[in-house]
Scaffold this motif. Structure first.
Motif, PDB file in Angstrom:
ATOM      1  N   GLY A   1      40.524  41.511  44.787  1.00 53.47           N
ATOM      2  CA  GLY A   1      39.068  41.573  44.864  1.00 53.47           C
ATOM      3  C   GLY A   1      38.389  40.719  43.821  1.00 53.47           C
ATOM      4  N   ILE A   2      38.993  40.644  42.639  1.00 62.88           N
ATOM      5  CA  ILE A   2      38.309  39.992  41.528  1.00 62.88           C
ATOM      6  C   ILE A   2      38.574  38.497  41.464  1.00 62.88           C
ATOM      7  CG2 ILE A   2      40.062  40.235  39.723  1.00 62.88           C
ATOM      8  CD1 ILE A   2      37.684  41.352  38.011  1.00 62.88           C
ATOM      9  N   MET A   3      39.587  38.041  42.190  1.00 59.21           N
ATOM     10  CA  MET A   3      39.964  36.626  42.050  1.00 59.21           C
ATOM     11  C   MET A   3      38.859  35.637  42.412  1.00 59.21           C
ATOM     12  SD  MET A   3      43.672  35.257  42.158  1.00 59.21           S
ATOM     13  CE  MET A   3      44.328  35.496  43.682  1.00 59.21           C
ATOM     14  N   PRO A   4      38.132  35.832  43.530  1.00 59.34           N
ATOM     15  CA  PRO A   4      37.060  34.871  43.811  1.00 59.34           C
ATOM     16  C   PRO A   4      35.992  34.854  42.728  1.00 59.34           C
ATOM     17  CG  PRO A   4      37.444  36.275  45.704  1.00 59.34           C
ATOM     18  CD  PRO A   4      38.262  36.821  44.599  1.00 59.34           C
ATOM     19  N   ALA A   5      35.674  36.008  42.160  1.00 56.69           N
ATOM     20  CA  ALA A   5      34.651  36.067  41.107  1.00 56.69           C
ATOM     21  C   ALA A   5      35.116  35.308  39.866  1.00 56.69           C
ATOM     22  CB  ALA A   5      34.334  37.515  40.759  1.00 56.69           C
ATOM     23  N   LEU A   6      36.395  35.476  39.498  1.00 59.04           N
ATOM     24  CA  LEU A   6      36.930  34.772  38.335  1.00 59.04           C
ATOM     25  C   LEU A   6      36.910  33.265  38.569  1.00 59.04           C
ATOM     26  CD1 LEU A   6      40.035  36.985  37.510  1.00 59.04           C
ATOM     27  CD2 LEU A   6      37.945  36.847  36.198  1.00 59.04           C
TER      28      LEU A   6
ATOM     29  N   THR B   1      36.730  32.812  48.159  1.00 56.49           N
ATOM     30  CA  THR B   1      36.334  34.090  48.749  1.00 56.49           C
ATOM     31  C   THR B   1      37.587  34.927  49.032  1.00 56.49           C
ATOM     32  OG1 THR B   1      34.956  35.129  50.424  1.00 56.49           O
ATOM     33  CG2 THR B   1      36.363  33.341  51.161  1.00 56.49           C
ATOM     34  N   ALA B   2      37.368  36.217  49.209  1.00 57.67           N
ATOM     35  CA  ALA B   2      38.455  37.125  49.575  1.00 57.67           C
ATOM     36  C   ALA B   2      38.194  37.657  50.985  1.00 57.67           C
ATOM     37  CB  ALA B   2      38.527  38.284  48.587  1.00 57.67           C
ATOM     38  N   VAL B   3      39.245  37.727  51.763  1.00 54.15           N
ATOM     39  CA  VAL B   3      39.123  38.231  53.137  1.00 54.15           C
ATOM     40  C   VAL B   3      40.230  39.262  53.357  1.00 54.15           C
ATOM     41  CG1 VAL B   3      39.123  37.627  55.583  1.00 54.15           C
ATOM     42  CG2 VAL B   3      38.212  36.016  53.929  1.00 54.15           C
ATOM     43  N   ALA B   4      39.866  40.398  53.938  1.00 54.80           N
ATOM     44  CA  ALA B   4      40.853  41.435  54.243  1.00 54.80           C
ATOM     45  C   ALA B   4      40.946  41.598  55.756  1.00 54.80           C
ATOM     46  CB  ALA B   4      40.448  42.751  53.606  1.00 54.80           C
ATOM     47  N   ILE B   5      42.127  41.964  56.228  1.00 55.82           N
ATOM     48  CA  ILE B   5      42.275  42.277  57.650  1.00 55.82           C
ATOM     49  C   ILE B   5      42.470  43.781  57.770  1.00 55.82           C
ATOM     50  CG2 ILE B   5      43.774  42.054  59.654  1.00 55.82           C
ATOM     51  CD1 ILE B   5      43.958  39.202  59.193  1.00 55.82           C
TER      52      ILE B   5
ATOM     53  N   SER C   1      46.240  43.600  55.295  1.00 58.58           N
ATOM     54  CA  SER C   1      46.571  42.465  54.429  1.00 58.58           C
ATOM     55  C   SER C   1      45.299  41.927  53.783  1.00 58.58           C
ATOM     56  CB  SER C   1      47.264  41.357  55.217  1.00 58.58           C
ATOM     57  OG  SER C   1      46.376  40.807  56.155  1.00 58.58           O
ATOM     58  N   VAL C   2      45.455  41.363  52.587  1.00 57.70           N
ATOM     59  CA  VAL C   2      44.324  40.809  51.835  1.00 57.70           C
ATOM     60  C   VAL C   2      44.661  39.367  51.463  1.00 57.70           C
ATOM     61  CG1 VAL C   2      42.700  41.219  49.970  1.00 57.70           C
ATOM     62  CG2 VAL C   2      44.062  43.097  50.834  1.00 57.70           C
ATOM     63  N   HIS C   3      43.684  38.504  51.562  1.00 59.49           N
ATOM     64  CA  HIS C   3      43.897  37.079  51.287  1.00 59.49           C
ATOM     65  C   HIS C   3      42.784  36.559  50.397  1.00 59.49           C
ATOM     66  CE1 HIS C   3      46.541  37.130  54.888  1.00 59.49           C
ATOM     67  NE2 HIS C   3      45.665  38.050  55.250  1.00 59.49           N
ATOM     68  N   VAL C   4      43.142  35.673  49.482  1.00 55.87           N
ATOM     69  CA  VAL C   4      42.151  34.974  48.665  1.00 55.87           C
ATOM     70  C   VAL C   4      42.315  33.492  48.922  1.00 55.87           C
ATOM     71  CG1 VAL C   4      41.400  34.427  46.340  1.00 55.87           C
ATOM     72  CG2 VAL C   4      42.064  36.737  46.908  1.00 55.87           C
ATOM     73  N   LEU C   5      41.222  32.856  49.304  1.00 53.85           N
ATOM     74  CA  LEU C   5      41.276  31.414  49.563  1.00 53.85           C
ATOM     75  C   LEU C   5      40.176  30.715  48.782  1.00 53.85           C
ATOM     76  CD1 LEU C   5      42.122  32.852  52.516  1.00 53.85           C
ATOM     77  CD2 LEU C   5      42.495  30.459  53.032  1.00 53.85           C
TER      78      LEU C   5
END
Lengths: 249, 254
Positions: free
Chosen positions: B119-124, B146-150, B173-177
């Protein structure tokens, strides 16, 4: 934001119509731009793209705090220590020291060279700025052998840190007209009660203010720093000068 | 805790640093400072490029394995967009202090095995980019992330942009791109069970958020793309408008 000075971000493509073209002069790229051969010009910083069709030059105008040496910049350096052939000077905190050869002063020979102590200030020009080498300074014009105002700074005074954009505005030929900066003229004029002081502005974001009276040094230095941090316009500068003079008298 | 839907940023919050920014989005607030290029210590010195040092500090307590992992992921992405080759033997230091997160997820972390905090990775990432821009560090491109969850709900698959910690717990699943401003994929981290098809869907969703074309440059194909509602904020437009106000404030004398 006007259309002739568009905002650019790093990596954006620059509209070809904005790039000046001159039949004879080569295109000169200033800070914030890099040339990727063969023909791409890409910004590396966020700021306003300024072009000068007369001089056939373009650059990105932005403000920052960290000085990155580049050739022919006039800077204020502080002597750290002396070695057998050159002085080691600091241009900005936490950066590798710049070298200033003992013989790079006006009229200096092996027998007569200026003796500078650690902590002393020199007003110098960057003669060599290269990514793989430490920057090199000189206090003399290499071709004419004249100092042209460069050299060790003598007299009582104090150094003040400002942002690089502010230092650049102070170094303009006409700071009041081009840079919207009249604070020094006001301090020496009727608003400041005709204070007597001298300044030396370095492109590395350092301003030396010298005066016989310590009060004047403090007033001028504070006026400069507050103008920079408060982003004051000409009217704000006038109010600030009046306030400082009232407080200090 | 209410999550903000529109990202917000302020610059120059730390006057002593070379560049700084505070960014808040989806309930996370991160303050970042950038110093550099400065002299590197002997052990961090590279002969041909600048060392990018990323330090992540959690909202409470000391950083642990999770933070070290976040740092290494961010470090390799940011070193791609900074022009590290222009500053050999130097150091570019990026410190990211988490100020607020939507849930106090630093409770009981000691018991859990180290895993990515998606969750925090896009903000960082976004804070680091903004602070780098504020410091004027020469860069190859800007980046948006951004972060995207399925989620699987009633047997149907659903993508969710900027999931909350609770959603991440429930998600399949959760993805950060993250993408650079040239639309290149910069960072892709995934966790959980997913198929290639699902990843493609995530990729398109994230791309829609991070790489929306500029409004004045929209023609033909871009117009068509604009019509479909991708959901989530337009990160590139956000970056541009915040920088616009910052540059205008810096160059007020012009």
């Amino acid at each position: 934001m006007s259309n002739d000075r568009p905002l650019v971000l790093p990596g954006e493509t620059i509209d070809l119509s904005l790039i000046p073209s001159h039949p004879k002069n080569p295109l000169r790229l200033g800070p914030g731009l890099r040339h990727i051969p063969p023909s791409d010009i890409v910004p590396t910083a966020a700021g306003e793209l300024i072009t000068n069709p007369v001089k056939n030059s373009m650059w990105v105008e932005y403000n920052s705090n960290r000085y990155i040496p580049s050739q022919n910049d006039i800077i204020l350096a502080q002597i750290l220590r002396s070695t057998s052939d050159f002085y080691l000077c600091s241009l900005a905190p936490h950066t590798p020291p710049a070298t200033l050869p003992h013989l790079a002063f006006e009229g200096a020979t092996k027998k007569t060279r200026p003796v500078l102590l650690p902590g002393q200030l020199v007003y110098a020009r960057v003669s060599l700025a290269n990514a793989h080498m430490d920057p090199e300074l000189e206090c003399v014009h290499a071709s004419t052998g004249k100092a042209d105002g460069l050299g060790p700074i003598t007299g009582t005074g104090c150094i003040f840190d400002v942002s690089l954009g502010f230092a650049r505005r102070l170094l303009m030929a006409r700071p009041a007209q081009d840079g919207g900066l009249a604070v020094l003229e006001m301090l020496g004029g009727e608003e400041g009660g005709g204070m007597a002081f001298e300044t030396a502005v370095g492109r590395n974001g350092r301003v030396w203010v010298g005066s016989a009276s310590a009060r004047t040094v403090v007033v001028v230095g504070r006026a400069l720093q507050e103008t920079d941090r408060g982003r004051l316009g000409v009217e704000g500068q006038r109010r600030l000068v009046k306030k400082l003079v009232r407080e200090m008298s | 805790m209410t999550a903000t839907t529109t990202p917000e940023a302020t610059f120059g919050v730390l006057p002593r640093a070379d560049g700084s920014a505070r960014y808040s989005h989806a309930g996370y607030t991160v303050t970042g400072s950038v110093n550099g290029p400065i002299e590197a210590q002997r052990r961090e010195e590279h002969a041909y490029e600048a060392h990018v040092d990323v330090v992540v500090r959690p909202a409470a307590g000391h950083g642990g394995t999770r933070e070290r992992h976040l740092e290494s992921v961010l470090q390799s992405s940011l070193a791609q967009i900074i022009l590290v080759k222009s500053f050999p033997r130097s150091l570019i230091q990026i410190v990211l202090q988490v100020e607020n997160s939507p849930e106090n997820d630093y409770v009981n972390t000691k018991l859990v095995q180290a895993s990515l905090n998606f969750g925090i990775m896009p903000a960082l990432m976004q804070t680091a980019v903004l602070a780098l821009l504020s410091a004027g560090v020469p860069m190859r491109a800007t980046a948006t992330g951004t972060a995207v969850a399925i989620m699987h709900q009633d047997g149907a698959k659903q993508t969710m942009v900027d999931p909350s910690p609770r959603d991440i717990e429930k998600a399949r699943s959760v993805h950060v791109l993250a993408f650079t401003s040239q639309d290149e994929l910069l960072l892709a981290e995934s966790e959980g069970d997913f198929t290639v098809k699902e990843w493609d869907l995530v990729y398109e969703t994230a791309r829609g958020i991070c790489c929306r074309s500029r409004p004045q440059a929209k023609e033909g194909m871009a117009m068509l793309l604009d019509d479909e509602s991708t959901g989530g904020p337009d990160m590139r437009q956000f970056l541009r408008s915040t920088m616009e106000s910052k540059v205008a404030a810096d160059l007020h004398w012009k």
